[in-house]
Design a protein around this motif. Structure first.
Motif, PDB file in Angstrom:
ATOM      1  N   MET A   1       0.838  -1.210   0.000  1.00  0.00           N
ATOM      2  CA  MET A   1       0.000   0.000   0.000  1.00  0.00           C
ATOM      3  C   MET A   1       0.868   1.253   0.000  1.00  0.00           C
ATOM      4  O   MET A   1       0.537   2.237  -0.677  1.00  0.00           O
ATOM      5  CB  MET A   1      -0.948  -0.011   1.216  1.00  0.00           C
ATOM      6  CG  MET A   1      -1.999  -1.102   1.154  1.00  0.00           C
ATOM      7  SD  MET A   1      -3.134  -1.053   2.566  1.00  0.00           S
ATOM      8  CE  MET A   1      -4.083   0.425   2.181  1.00  0.00           C
ATOM      9  N   HIS A   2       1.948   1.236   0.750  1.00  0.00           N
ATOM     10  CA  HIS A   2       2.859   2.388   0.730  1.00  0.00           C
ATOM     11  C   HIS A   2       3.481   2.573  -0.648  1.00  0.00           C
ATOM     12  O   HIS A   2       3.790   3.704  -1.057  1.00  0.00           O
ATOM     13  CB  HIS A   2       3.961   2.206   1.770  1.00  0.00           C
ATOM     14  CG  HIS A   2       3.540   2.602   3.155  1.00  0.00           C
ATOM     15  ND1 HIS A   2       3.354   3.913   3.550  1.00  0.00           N
ATOM     16  CD2 HIS A   2       3.259   1.839   4.260  1.00  0.00           C
ATOM     17  CE1 HIS A   2       2.996   3.963   4.818  1.00  0.00           C
ATOM     18  NE2 HIS A   2       2.927   2.708   5.282  1.00  0.00           N
TER      19      HIS A   2
ATOM     20  N   ASN B   1       1.954   2.030  -3.342  1.00  0.00           N
ATOM     21  CA  ASN B   1       0.838   2.286  -4.264  1.00  0.00           C
ATOM     22  C   ASN B   1       0.559   1.106  -5.186  1.00  0.00           C
ATOM     23  O   ASN B   1       0.062   1.274  -6.310  1.00  0.00           O
ATOM     24  CB  ASN B   1       1.096   3.541  -5.097  1.00  0.00           C
ATOM     25  CG  ASN B   1       1.136   4.802  -4.247  1.00  0.00           C
ATOM     26  OD1 ASN B   1       0.353   4.935  -3.301  1.00  0.00           O
ATOM     27  ND2 ASN B   1       2.048   5.709  -4.564  1.00  0.00           N
TER      28      ASN B   1
ATOM     29  N   SER C   1      -4.669  -0.321  -3.061  1.00  0.00           N
ATOM     30  CA  SER C   1      -5.239   0.835  -2.350  1.00  0.00           C
ATOM     31  C   SER C   1      -6.023   0.437  -1.100  1.00  0.00           C
ATOM     32  O   SER C   1      -6.179   1.252  -0.182  1.00  0.00           O
ATOM     33  CB  SER C   1      -6.147   1.641  -3.279  1.00  0.00           C
ATOM     34  OG  SER C   1      -7.211   0.806  -3.759  1.00  0.00           O
TER      35      SER C   1
ATOM     36  N   THR D   1      -6.213   2.722   4.241  1.00  0.00           N
ATOM     37  CA  THR D   1      -5.087   3.638   4.472  1.00  0.00           C
ATOM     38  C   THR D   1      -3.842   2.829   4.799  1.00  0.00           C
ATOM     39  O   THR D   1      -3.915   1.835   5.543  1.00  0.00           O
ATOM     40  CB  THR D   1      -5.393   4.628   5.615  1.00  0.00           C
ATOM     41  OG1 THR D   1      -4.232   5.404   5.879  1.00  0.00           O
ATOM     42  CG2 THR D   1      -5.793   3.887   6.883  1.00  0.00           C
TER      43      THR D   1
END
Length: 534
Positions: free
Chosen positions: A395-396, A398, A401, A503
Motif C-alpha cells: 500500500m505504501h 501504491n 489501495s 489507508t
C-alpha cells in the motif's frame, strides 16, 4: 691499455700519479727556467761591468791620446771574453774603434725565446789626469746567444733533475701503493671472485695487514659473507616452504567446491578456479571474455548491490557478503549463491562464491513451517502478521489501495469437541479450511489464528457487495451437514466480522480487533451471519 685503465686499480693509480708528477715537474721546471734566465742575465751584466772596470784606465789613456791602435788592441782583448759580442770606443769627434764578433747560428731552441736583450753597457771615460773631464765613451754589447745558450743549458739540466725527482717520487709512491694497498686488494678481489657460497668459507687475512684497514675490511667482508650465507639459507628454506604452501593452495584452489576468483574494482574477473566455472554453469574451455564478465552478467539484476560490495571492499577495505538468487545454465536453473568480496592488494579483490541453494530451501521451509498451521496447512498467526506487513508495504508503494479483513468463528464447534472428541473436531477444521479454499481466490489469504477462528484477507476488491457475497457463501457452505461415516452427522455455523482497510498507515492489532468486534456483533445478533465494522 684502455681496458687495463678501466679494470685495474694498479694501472689507473700509476698512470694518475705519473701524470701528476709530470705536470708538477713541468710547472716547477718552467718556474726555475724563468728564474735562472733573469739571474744569468744579471750575472753576465755584472761580469761585463767588472771587465770594463779592469781596462778602464788603459782606455782613458787611449782616448786621451786618441790612439786608435791601442783602442783596437783593447777591443780585441775584450772580444775574447765569451760574454762580449761587440765593443765601441768613441768620442764626440772620432770613433777610435768598433769591433763585433761574427754572428753564429743558434741551433739550440730556447724554452723562452724572448729574453731581455737590453743589456748594453755604456760608460763615460775620464781623463787620466782629471777625473772630471770626459774624454770618450765605451759601449760593450753582450753576446745574447751565448747567454741564452747558458740559460737553456742550466734550465734543461735543472728541469731534467726536477722531472727525474718527480718521476722517482711518483714511482716510489706507485710501488708503495701497489704493495701496500692495491696488491692486497687485488688478492682479496681474486679470492672473492672464486669464493664458494658456503657458510664455512672465509677470506684469509693478508700477511702484514692483520691490524690495519685492509685487515679490518677482510674481517668485515667475512662477517658480511657469513650473514649473507645464513640469509640465503633462510631464504631457501622460506622458498621451499612457500613452494610447499603454494602446492597445497593450488590443490585446494583446484579441488575446492568453493568458487575462488580474483577481480578488479570494476567487477571483471582476472582469474578463477574450476568451481567458479561450475557454479556459473560455464565450460572449462570458456572464452576469456566470457569468464571476465561472468560475474557482472549473472548479477546484472543486482547491479547496485554488486557495485556497493565492490566499493566497500576497495575503498573501505571491508569484507562484504551478500546472498543472490540467479538463473544459470540452459535451460535456466534457479540457484542461490553467497558472494564474499575482500581486498587483497592494490586494485585487486578476492572473491569467494558458494552454492547455498539447499540452505535457502531449508530456511524457506523452516520459515514456511513456522508460519503454517500444522493441522489445516494454512497460515498461522505469525503467517498472518507477515502477510499483513507485506500488504502494508504494497500500500505504501501504491501497488494496492485497500483490502478487507474477514474474522470467522465457527458456531457450535465446542459442542462437536465435547460430543465426538478432538479427532472429529480436527477433521471439521480441515473440512472448513477446504471449503474456504474453494470459495476465495488463490490470490486471497487464509489463516487459522486460534482453535476455531480463521482470518481471510481479500485484496483488490472494488465494492463491499462482492465481499458480502463471499461472506454469504462461507456461511451457507459452513451450515451444510458434515458426514463422517454412517453414524456421525455434524452441523456447525460461521459468524463473520468484516473490516475495510483503505489507508497504509494502519495499526495491525487495531484492524484485527475491529474485525473481531464485528464478528462478536454477528454472534450476538443470532450467529450464522456477517457484520461489517462501522
Amino acid at each position: 691499455m684502455l681496458k687495463l685503465l678501466r679494470t685495474s686499480i694498479v694501472y689507473r693509480s700509476s698512470v694518475m700519479l705519473l701524470a701528476i708528477a709530470l705536470c708538477v715537474g713541468g710547472i716547477f721546471a718552467a718556474i726555475t727556467y724563468f728564474w735562472e734566465s733573469n739571474t744569468e742575465q744579471e750575472l753576465a751584466k755584472n761580469r761585463m761591468g767588472t771587465l770594463l772596470s779592469t781596462v778602464e784606465n788603459t782606455v782613458s789613456i787611449a782616448c786621451y791620446l786618441s790612439d786608435s791602435n791601442l783602442a783596437k788592441e783593447l777591443g780585441q782583448g775584450l772580444l775574447k771574453n765569451e760574454d762580449v759580442a761587440g765593443i765601441k770606443i768613441y768620442s764626440e769627434k772620432i770613433v777610435l774603434t768598433e769591433l763585433h764578433k761574427e754572428k753564429k747560428s743558434n741551433k739550440n731552441k730556447s724554452f723562452v725565446p724572448n729574453l731581455t736583450t737590453n743589456l748594453l753597457i755604456q760608460r763615460p771615460i775620464y781623463s787620466p789626469f782629471n777625473n772630471k773631464e770626459s774624454v770618450c765613451q765605451i759601449e760593450l754589447t753582450p753576446d745574447i746567444q751565448f747567454i741564452r745558450s747558458q740559460v737553456n743549458n742550466k734550465a734543461r739540466f735543472i728541469a731534467l733533475l726536477l722531472m727525474l725527482q718527480a718521476l722517482i717520487m711518483a714511482g716510489a709512491v706507485v710501488v708503495i701503493v701497489m704493495y701496500l694497498i692495491t696488491r692486497p686488494i687485488k688478492r682479496i678481489s681474486d679470492r672473492l671472485h672464486h669464493l664458494s657460497a658456503d657458510a664455512n668459507t672465509s677470506l684469509p687475512l693478508p700477511p702484514g695487514n692483520e691490524r690495519d684497514e685492509i685487515g679490518q675490511l677482510v674481517r668485515d667482508v667475512n662477517t658480511l659473507f657469513s650473514k649473507l650465507s645464513h640469509l640465503l639459507e633462510d631464504e631457501r628454506d622460506l622458498r621451499m616452504q612457500h613452494q610447499i604452501g603454494e602446492r597445497k593452495f593450488r590443490a585446494i584452489f583446484d579441488n575446492s567446491e568453493t568458487g575462488i576468483f580474483l577481480l578488479n574494482p570494476n567487477g571483471e574477473v582476472i582469474s578463477s578456479n574450476p568451481a567458479f566455472l561450475r557454479l556459473f554453469s560455464m565450460n572449462h574451455d570458456a572464452s576469456a571474455d566470457t569468464i571476465k564478465f561472468s560475474l557482472i552478467h549473472n548479477l546484472n539484476d543486482y547491479a547496485l548491490r554488486l557495485q556497493g560490495m565492490l566499493e566497500n571492499a576497495t575503498h573501505d577495505e571491508h569484507v562484504s557478503s551478500e546472498d543472490f538468487m540467479i538463473e544459470v545454465g540452459t535451460p535456466a536453473q534457479k540457484k542461490w549463491i553467497n558472494l564474499v568480496l575482500s581486498s587483497v592488494e592494490n586494485n585487486i579483490l578476492q572473491g569467494l562464491v558458494n552454492d547455498i541453494t539447499e540452505r535457502k530451501i531449508l530456511e524457506e521451509s523452516a520459515t514456511q513451517l513456522a508460519m503454517t498451521d500444522h493441522l489445516t496447512n494454512v497460515a498461522n498467526r505469525l503467517g498472518l502478521e507477515k502477510n499483513i506487513a507485506k500488504i502494508q508495504f504494497e500500500m505504501h508503494a501504491n501497488m494496492i489501495s485497500s483490502f478487507y479483513v474477514l474474522m470467522i468463528d465457527l458456531d457450535g464447534f465446542k459442542a462437536v469437541n465435547d460430543q465426538f472428541g478432538h479427532d472429529i473436531g480436527d477433521k471439521v477444521l480441515m473440512h472448513f479450511t477446504h471449503l474456504l479454499s474453494k470459495i476465495v481466490r488463490k490470490s486471497d489469504f487464509i489463516a487459522r489464528t486460534g482453535g476455531d477462528e480463521f482470518v481471510v484477507i481479500l485484496k483488490e476488491v472494488d465494492v463491499i457487495e462482492k465481499v458480502q457475497d463471499i461472506a454469504r457463501k462461507i456461511i451457507h457452505e459452513a451450515a451444510q451437514t458434515i458426514q463422517f461415516g454412517d453414524s456421525i452427522n455434524i452441523r456447525i455455523g460461521a459468524s463473520i466480522g468484516i473490516n475495510l482497510v483503505d489507508t497504509p498507515d494502519f495499526d495491525m492489532a487495531k484492524i484485527l480487533q475491529q474485525a473481531d468486534e464485528a464478528m462478536y456483533h454477528a454472534k450476538k445478533s443470532g450467529k450464522n451471519q456477517y457484520y461489517v465494522f462501522q
